[in-house]
Motif scaffolding. Structure first.
Motif, PDB file in Angstrom:
ATOM      1  N   VAL A  99      -3.378  -2.596   1.646  1.00 20.78           N
ATOM      2  CA  VAL A  99      -2.632  -1.842   2.646  1.00 20.78           C
ATOM      3  C   VAL A  99      -1.271  -2.490   2.863  1.00 20.78           C
ATOM      4  O   VAL A  99      -1.065  -3.649   2.561  1.00 20.78           O
ATOM      5  N   GLY A 100      -0.380  -1.703   3.361  1.00 19.73           N
ATOM      6  CA  GLY A 100       0.931  -2.203   3.719  1.00 19.73           C
ATOM      7  C   GLY A 100       1.958  -2.094   2.618  1.00 19.73           C
ATOM      8  O   GLY A 100       3.129  -1.894   2.878  1.00 19.73           O
ATOM      9  N   THR A 101       1.530  -2.255   1.395  1.00 19.98           N
ATOM     10  CA  THR A 101       2.494  -2.180   0.291  1.00 19.98           C
ATOM     11  C   THR A 101       1.991  -1.318  -0.846  1.00 19.98           C
ATOM     12  O   THR A 101       2.605  -1.260  -1.895  1.00 19.98           O
ATOM     13  N   GLY A 102       0.864  -0.685  -0.630  1.00 24.65           N
ATOM     14  CA  GLY A 102       0.275   0.065  -1.736  1.00 24.65           C
ATOM     15  C   GLY A 102       0.180   1.544  -1.472  1.00 24.65           C
ATOM     16  O   GLY A 102       0.231   1.995  -0.335  1.00 24.65           O
ATOM     17  N   GLU A 103       0.049   2.271  -2.545  1.00 27.75           N
ATOM     18  CA  GLU A 103      -0.079   3.706  -2.429  1.00 27.75           C
ATOM     19  C   GLU A 103      -1.525   4.076  -2.132  1.00 27.75           C
ATOM     20  O   GLU A 103      -2.457   3.305  -2.412  1.00 27.75           O
ATOM     21  N   LEU A 104      -1.677   5.258  -1.581  1.00 27.89           N
ATOM     22  CA  LEU A 104      -3.003   5.824  -1.397  1.00 27.89           C
ATOM     23  C   LEU A 104      -3.272   6.790  -2.537  1.00 27.89           C
ATOM     24  O   LEU A 104      -2.395   7.557  -2.944  1.00 27.89           O
ATOM     25  N   PHE A 158      -5.345   9.977  -3.510  1.00 28.47           N
ATOM     26  CA  PHE A 158      -6.050  11.072  -2.841  1.00 28.47           C
ATOM     27  C   PHE A 158      -6.931  11.842  -3.816  1.00 28.47           C
ATOM     28  O   PHE A 158      -6.588  12.003  -4.990  1.00 28.47           O
TER      29      PHE A 158
END
Lengths: 112, 114
Positions: free
Chosen positions: B98-103, B105
């Motif tokens: 989290v914080g610097t990464g993509e999700l 979907f």
């Protein structure tokens, strides 16, 4: 609201032209991301720009971020019909990592 | 390429019925999410899940909603007693950090409540 807001809501261009979409937000952010969604499909991550970055490139995509104006732009160069989709900006705040605040999106139509 | 998969792709249910939406996140990801998109509206965060517990939930995620990771691969969203306004596309997402990464979907599960 901490959510992003894109403009224009809809953009219609010819193949080969550049498409520029803008996004504004209201609070300080950790990063800003752009996603693409084809009609009725899932969201696909395009590019992420951190709050300490001003510009980023990925292929035909160029993203800028102006934290003083709380705005970002996504430029797609030499657009193709296959770029037709909705484009969303999403912001992530430092205190709520992983929670994205999405804008309403820009519907881009590229005519062949 | 690894992907997030969701089932069912479309579910129609009667108001008041329970619904379970299923997701298989990317195998080495540690963070899991549910978002929803009511037709014509913004994509909205529902809940995030890490280390077998809810990290954060939005005001939408009331007592009618619950999430579970029943085994090492599935991540489910349960709506206990569906309402008409629960009709939406529900997206599962996962991320490695989290914080610097993509999700990443999934393709979504369309829920229609009649």
């Amino acid at each position: 609201s901490q959510q992003g807001e894109e403009d224009p809501q809809a953009l219609s261009i010819q193949e080969g032209e550049n498409a520029t979409m803008n996004c504004s937000y209201k609070t300080s952010i950790n990063n800003l991301q752009w996603y693409r969604q084809n009609s009725g499909r899932g969201l696909v991550h395009l590019i992420l720009i951190r709050s300490n970055e001003r510009e980023k490139h990925s292929g035909r995509l160029r993203v800028t971020l102006d934290t003083s104006k709380k705005s970002s732009s996504l430029l797609i160069t030499a657009s193709r019909a296959a770029d037709t989709a909705s484009y969303f900006c999403a912001t992530e705040r430092g205190s709520t990592l992983g929670r994205l605040y999405f804008g309403r999106g820009t519907q881009l139509t590229v005519w062949p | 390429e690894p992907e997030v998969t969701q089932t069912p792709s479309h579910q129609v249910t009667q108001m008041g019925q329970e619904v379970i939406l299923r997701c298989v996140p990317i195998s080495n990801h540690l963070y899991f999410y549910w978002y929803r998109q009511i037709l014509g509206q913004k994509v909205e965060f529902l809940v995030s899940f890490y280390n077998n517990e809810i990290s954060e939930k939005s005001e939408i995620f009331d007592d009618q909603f619950s999430v579970e990771r029943p085994d090492g691969s599935n991540f489910t969203l349960k709506i206990r007693s569906t309402k008409l306004e629960d009709s939406a596309m529900y997206f599962c997402a996962s991320s490695a950090r989290v914080g610097t990464g993509e999700l990443f979907f999934g393709e979504g599960s369309r829920l229609t409540v009649l």
